[in-house]
Design an enzyme around this catalytic site. Structure first.
Site, short mmCIF file in Angstrom:
data_model
loop_
_atom_site.label_atom_id
_atom_site.label_comp_id
_atom_site.label_asym_id
_atom_site.label_seq_id
_atom_site.Cartn_x
_atom_site.Cartn_y
_atom_site.Cartn_z
N HIS A 1 0.83 -1.22 0.00
CA HIS A 1 0.00 0.00 0.00
C HIS A 1 0.87 1.27 0.00
CE1 HIS A 1 -3.27 -2.76 1.30
NE2 HIS A 1 -2.32 -3.26 2.09
N SER B 1 15.39 21.93 -16.47
CA SER B 1 14.20 22.72 -16.75
C SER B 1 14.65 24.05 -17.33
CB SER B 1 13.42 22.94 -15.45
OG SER B 1 12.61 24.09 -15.56
N LYS C 1 16.00 21.91 -11.10
CA LYS C 1 15.35 20.66 -11.50
C LYS C 1 16.29 19.70 -12.24
CE LYS C 1 11.46 19.79 -11.56
NZ LYS C 1 10.43 20.24 -12.50
N GLU D 1 10.28 8.28 -17.27
CA GLU D 1 8.94 8.82 -17.54
C GLU D 1 8.47 8.43 -18.94
OE1 GLU D 1 8.44 12.87 -14.94
OE2 GLU D 1 9.82 12.95 -16.61
#
Ligand code: ARG
Length: 458
Positions: free
Chosen positions: A157, A278, A284, A291
């Site tokens: 979980h 970024s 970043k 991804e």
């Protein structure tokens, strides 16, 4: 006026828009070398059947080799009015060797031809994919061996549950990928069945030795029903099904890499050479590669659904619908092969923050079961042991100390049976060592699994 093979039957030229709509050359040009490979073997079969002289065979082979060279040099011009790759090769051949080129299609249809070409393409790419999946597994096994001492929280979980070895976690993916490899092998077996020699649908009317033809082309079996042979795309479904599941596994791993490299987890650092910055926020470092693997999973799953839907309404045997199978298959391989390669290469350079992982794995709350298990070993019923442990956990939370740091006199207040020995059980290492049944996170088990897979992957 269009120049299709079958145009003698037609009084009317084909509508230009319909020509464009029906043409597959825009994508099936990728089959060129498989189409030529199939034609070379088929010409040989025709000669063996007495339908071509040795001299004719020689000229046809020579012509086909020239067409292949022309394709590979990018010098064969693709023309929409020549519809597909099969027409292109035949036209180009005829331009080179004249009317003799027209003998090549004896007994053959584009229906058994295209089924053969697509299977050859898939066999080739399946072998590459299986190799890539094996390399990927080898990377994970190597990483697992490298990280053998590192602990990490195991989750259910997405809540911290029990400590496990990071290697155990990695090896879970090796298990998935080993099954993926097997599924691809089965798909390869079902793909490696020769349809050529089935004609358009009813069979080949000439004495073609199909067994020899299969051997020449590297197929391990031949089809036994011509109607099925020209319309069977089960192999395409099996390939995309195996590919979709493989991609889902890569996606789950990617998701963990993304989460674990976040500041919130801080478990690992992705190699900068696989990340992007970024344009706006200088701090970043974005995990683009995992991804994208996660994102590309959608299209592969889509191809599986697309192919199943493509087939479901088709009566026997060949229908033009089948032309739609190719882009799904091409894109499946073109997505999978680089995904497996790039993710594997990235994994091999992954840095983990061992201290942070070990620290998280030592979360006292995760040893609460071990405290209870110790009491069970001392003869307490589990219910009672669970309650004693719960009181100890609550105390550790309220006093803000680790479960293992609660002094013995305090522990004895929770239950008189507790002795000094309990501290031995309140170490994550011990927690894992206890899980020694096959498949558990005990170090010796994990090492055994690493060795087993190393042997398999050799
Ligand atoms: N381009 C076609 C395909 O991909 C080749 C087979 C054409 N056969 C036919 N009967 N029209 O399926």
């Amino acid at each position: 006026m269009s120049q299709q093979r079958w145009s003698g039957r037609f009084a009317q030229a084909m509508d230009p828009e319909a020509v464009i709509y029906g043409a597959s050359i825009g994508f099936d040009q990728k089959l060129a070398r498989y189409d030529i490979q199939g034609s070379l073997a088929y010409a040989q079969a025709l000669q063996r059947a007495g339908l071509l002289t040795t001299q004719e065979l020689k000229r046809i082979k020579q012509g086909l080799q020239e067409v292949l060279a022309q394709v590979e040099a990018g010098k064969l011009k693709w023309r929409t009015e020549w519809e597909d790759i099969h027409m292109h090769v035949e036209k180009a051949l005829t331009q080179k060797i004249g009317a003799l080129g027209g003998k090549l299609h004896t007994g053959r249809s584009r229906n058994d031809q295209v089924a053969t070409d697509v299977r050859l393409y898939c066999m080739d790419h399946l072998q590459q994919l299986i190799e890539a999946v094996r390399t990927f597994q080898a990377v994970l096994v190597e990483r697992a061996e490298h990280w053998l001492g590192v602990m990490v929280p195991g989750y259910t979980h997405l809540q911290r549950a029990q400590p496990v070895l990071l290697s155990h976690h990695m090896m879970a993916y090796v298990e998935m990928l080993a099954r993926d490899e097997e599924r691809l092998q089965v798909a390869l077996k079902h793909t490696s069945v020769l349809p050529l020699g089935s004609g358009a649908l009813a069979g080949n009317p000439f004495p073609i030795d199909r067994v020899q033809l299969a051997k020449d082309l590297g197929f391990s079996d031949i089809s036994h029903n011509s109607l099925d042979a020209v319309s069977d795309r089960d192999f395409a479904v099996e390939i995309t099904a195996a590919a979709a599941l493989l991609m889902v596994h890569l996606s789950r791993l990617s998701e963990e890499l993304i989460m674990w490299s976040s500041t919130e987890f801080g478990f690992l650092k992705l190699p900068e050479s696989y990340c992007t910055g970024s344009s706006m926020m200088p701090q970043k470092i974005n995990p683009d590669i995992p991804e994208l693997v996660r994102g590309k999973t959608g299209r592969v799953v889509g191809h599986l659904v697309g192919l199943l839907t493509l087939l479901k309404g088709q009566p026997l045997a060949y229908n033009k619908d089948m032309q739609e199978d190719k882009e799904a298959l091409f894109d499946t391989f073109e997505t999978l092969l680089p995904s497996v390669a790039v993710l594997g290469a990235m994994m091999s350079q992954l840095e983990v923050h061992e201290a942070r992982m070990n620290d998280a794995a030592s979360d006292p709350a995760m040893l609460a079961t071990d405290l209870a298990d110790w009491l069970v070993r001392m003869g307490l019923p589990f219910r009672e042991a669970h309650e004693v442990s719960a009181r100890a956990v609550r105390y550790s939370v309220e006093e803000n100390i680790s479960l293992a740091a609660i002094p013995l006199p305090q522990l004895k207040k929770f239950h008189g049976i507790i002795t000094e020995d309990i501290y031995e059980a309140l170490r994550p290492e011990q927690s894992m060592a206890h899980r020694a049944a096959v498949g558990g996170s005990a170090r010796k088990n994990v090492l055994k699994e690493i060795r087993r897979h190393q042997k398999r992957l050799k």
